[in-house]
Structure formats: structure tokens, C-alpha cells
Design an enzyme around this catalytic site. Sequence first.
Site, PDB file in Angstrom:
ATOM      1  N   GLU A   1      -9.528   0.391  -9.212  1.00 48.47           N
ATOM      2  CA  GLU A   1      -8.321  -0.323  -8.781  1.00 48.47           C
ATOM      3  C   GLU A   1      -7.820   0.411  -7.553  1.00 48.47           C
ATOM      4  O   GLU A   1      -7.298   1.519  -7.649  1.00 48.47           O
ATOM      5  CB  GLU A   1      -7.281  -0.350  -9.909  1.00 48.47           C
TER       6      GLU A   1
ATOM      7  N   CYS B   1       0.788  -0.457  -5.354  1.00 46.48           N
ATOM      8  CA  CYS B   1      -0.433  -1.092  -4.851  1.00 46.48           C
ATOM      9  C   CYS B   1      -0.299  -2.607  -4.806  1.00 46.48           C
ATOM     10  O   CYS B   1      -0.895  -3.266  -3.955  1.00 46.48           O
ATOM     11  CB  CYS B   1      -1.627  -0.688  -5.703  1.00 46.48           C
TER      12      CYS B   1
END
Length: 495
Positions: free
Chosen positions: A237, A271
Amino acid sequence: MDAETTESFQSLDPATGEIVGEHPVHGKEAVDAAIERARGAAAWWADLGWKERRIRLLNIKGALTRSLNRVATLIHRETGKPIEDAQLEVVLAITHLDWAARKAEKVLGPRRVPSGLLSVNQKAILEYQPLGVVGVIGPWNYPLFTPVGSIGYALAAGNAVVCKPSEYTPGVATLFAEMVASVVPEQPILQVVTGFGETGAALAGGAVDKIAFTGSTPTARKVMAACAERLTPIVAECGGKDAFIVDADADVEAAAEAALWGAMSNAGQTCTGVERVYVVDSVYETFVDRLAEQARVLRPGEDRGASYGPITMPGQLDIIKRHIDDAVAQGGRAIVGGPASVKEPYVEPVILLDVPEDSSAVCEETFGPTITVHRVQSLEEAVTRANASRYALAGAIFSGSRSAAMNAARRLRGGMTSINAVIAFAAVPSLPFGGVGDSGFGRIHGADGLREFARAKSITRQRFSAMNLTSFKRTDKDMARALQLVNLLHGRRYK
């Protein structure tokens, strides 16, 4: 592990520079020893079975809930984020732990699947078995919620975990591991190794069965290279440059509020945070006015009244300033803040207009409280420009048309999209989380997240004799019957 290590490092409060804690620097020998201990713990943990693991995981969740404020305070001190945001992070981690514990058996447990007419005499069973030892390399921006998205699901799937947290936030992971050990004292199902990049490299190159990595795209490439030596699979990720789209019929006030939160909360260090906004021309001016009006009252700081905290990683300040400078140098206009907004360790809100699409402020992940707003002629143009990024993690769409929003959401390249909300998917444990392209691959959370930490196992059991096709004693009659059945089942023409 501590007895094998003489070197140590300190975690600091990024707002004040005060020492929060001291932690050992674990080298390769210590990491390998932790992995070996985890191997034994994994076998014991897997043998407990679904019910016993569920009970223990729910008790871990309970221990975390009872210590919510203690954990949130440590998150606040190591990251600098407001205490309320830290509390929300713990709440999200609790929610995901609960879901993983309760749903693991249903998602991964043995179940019968159809055999098909050609194999009607076979009973077909599918189940998912633990991988063994999972290595988790966690980030500093959400030092509990993000690692728990891997740790909790890996444990629920029957694995043991060795976690290497960020050197900026080692205390959070250490405290959580202590809670796990207090609930499950029999075996070290969760261990933490602390240190810098070398410690993470030792874990990635160690004898683990999978790595779950969260961090930057360049670092992900290094981790993948280390994993390649052992053919260790990885779920990555990575960063994002998430787009926020405002359609002509959107609730502009709500859209501005959501975009601001998505861009500025946690000092923009998310993010899935909002970095690019594309607004249809007819509501552009109104949206920009509302966004700027709300942004001007935000204030970074360490006190309880601050909107958000400092930049946790000092090196990020240079990147944020470079992006702002580049945007202005290429003709962008700062209507809130500007180059002078970077005041170590804080960055005041920055809103940029008319920034070219090839500017670093648009192309690269900024990871700060900045936002670029772009005028587009249609929803279609907004989707096209949003998809032009090499990053593809998440996004958001505000629209008054359910069908138009759903259509656009499906066409947005990335793993997650929220409609008329921002980052809402992160709070839904049943939804998988992850990106594509430079934002990574694989999924945590949800049923896909549980399967990410398990291997599919297929089993057949012959219930009675039928056509003897897989034997040297196969007859012409057996083959003729099989071909007749195949022709009957699959030979028709479709219109």
C-alpha cells in the site's frame, strides 16, 4: 531481543522535540530470531481453531478499547496529530479488529463448492489455510490503524506476525504488542522489531511467508527486491495523489467542507488524502470561495485548539516547499498561504489555483496540507484528468446525480471511491483497501484482506464410482459418455 542489542534510538514529539521513548535497534540476527519464534507461535495459533482465536482477538479488541485514551495519547505524542484525531484512529483500529475476528471463519473456513456434472461423483471442498509468519512494515502517519489493517487480519487468518514500525512511531506498535501479549501470553503471536531501514530490510529478506508493506513507492520497490530473493509475496500500500471531483449539481458547501478535511486533516499526511480537486466550471468560483473561506480559519499547532499538528517527518518539509515553489513558478496562484506557509515543524494551509498538470504539485505526492484546484468543463473531463496520474489509490466525487456519480466512481482508476463523502471507505471494515499502479497492489481489510493472508486449499473426495476417465482401464464407453455429456452441456449456440 533487547538483550542481543546494545544500540538504541529515541522517538521524539515532532511538535516539541521532547523525547517520547527509547527503543532498541534490532539487527538481522535479532529479526531472524523473532521470525523463528513466530514460526512456533504460528503453529500453535493455527491449531487453536477459529473459535479460540476469535475469543482471543475479541479480548485484544477489548483491551485496546479500555486503553483507548492511553494509546491515543501516545499516538498524539509520536505523530503530533490532535488528540481527537488520534482517538479516532484507535476507534477505527478497534472496528477493524472486531470485524476480522468475527468474520474470519465465515470467509476462510471450509465450505463445499459445486463439482459440476462432469465430476458429479466428487465432493469439492474449498478452505483457506494460514500462510505462517507475516511480516508487517508499518507507516508513521497512522501508526496503529494502518498496521492493524494487516496485523489484525493476518492474526484472524491464523498467522503469527512480526511487525517493524516506522522509526518515528515505534512506541505505538510496541504498546499494542504488549496488549496482545497480555491477552495471549502463551506464545508470541505478535512481535515488534524496531530500528531503521536496515531492520525493515532484514524483515523483508527474512524467512517470512508474506510481507505487508505500507510506505512510499520508492521504498516499496526496495522491499519487493528484497522479497524477490526468497519469492516472498508482498501486499504493498503505497502513496497516492487522490483526486476530488465536484460536479455541477453538487452540494458545494458540503463538497468544500469535505475537500478541506481530506486535504488538511493530519496535516495532509494521509495516503488517501485529497491533493487534487477538479471542479466543473459552473460551480468553480463558488467552490473556491467556500474552500478558501474555511481554510483561512484553520491553524496548525500542538494545543487543543489547533486544527492539525506538525509535519511528523522533518524531511517532508523540503518536499512540500518544493511543490509549492514549483507551482507558483509555473504560474499557479496561492489564494490561501503560499511559499511562506512552511514554518518548521508546521505548514499552514495552502490552496493553489491554475497550477499546470505537469507541475510537481500535481504529479507527485505532496503529503502536506496543500491542495490544487482545477477548473474543468464537465464531469467527463474531471474523470479523465483524475485518471492521468501514475498514482491510483482512492478518490471522491460530489454530485447531485446518483447515476452520474456511480458511473464516474466506477471509471475512476483506483481501489476506492467515496461519493458525497471523503475517505469514508476506510471506516467500513467489509470493504477492501488498496491501490493500483504506483499506489501498490493487493488488498487489506474486508474479505479480500483476510484472503490476502491465507492460501486457498482445494480438496476433492470421491463419493461413488462414475465414468472412469483418469485410469488406464478407461473404456471406449466411458470416453463416449463423457464426450456426449460435454457436447450436451457446452455444444449449444448462444444468441
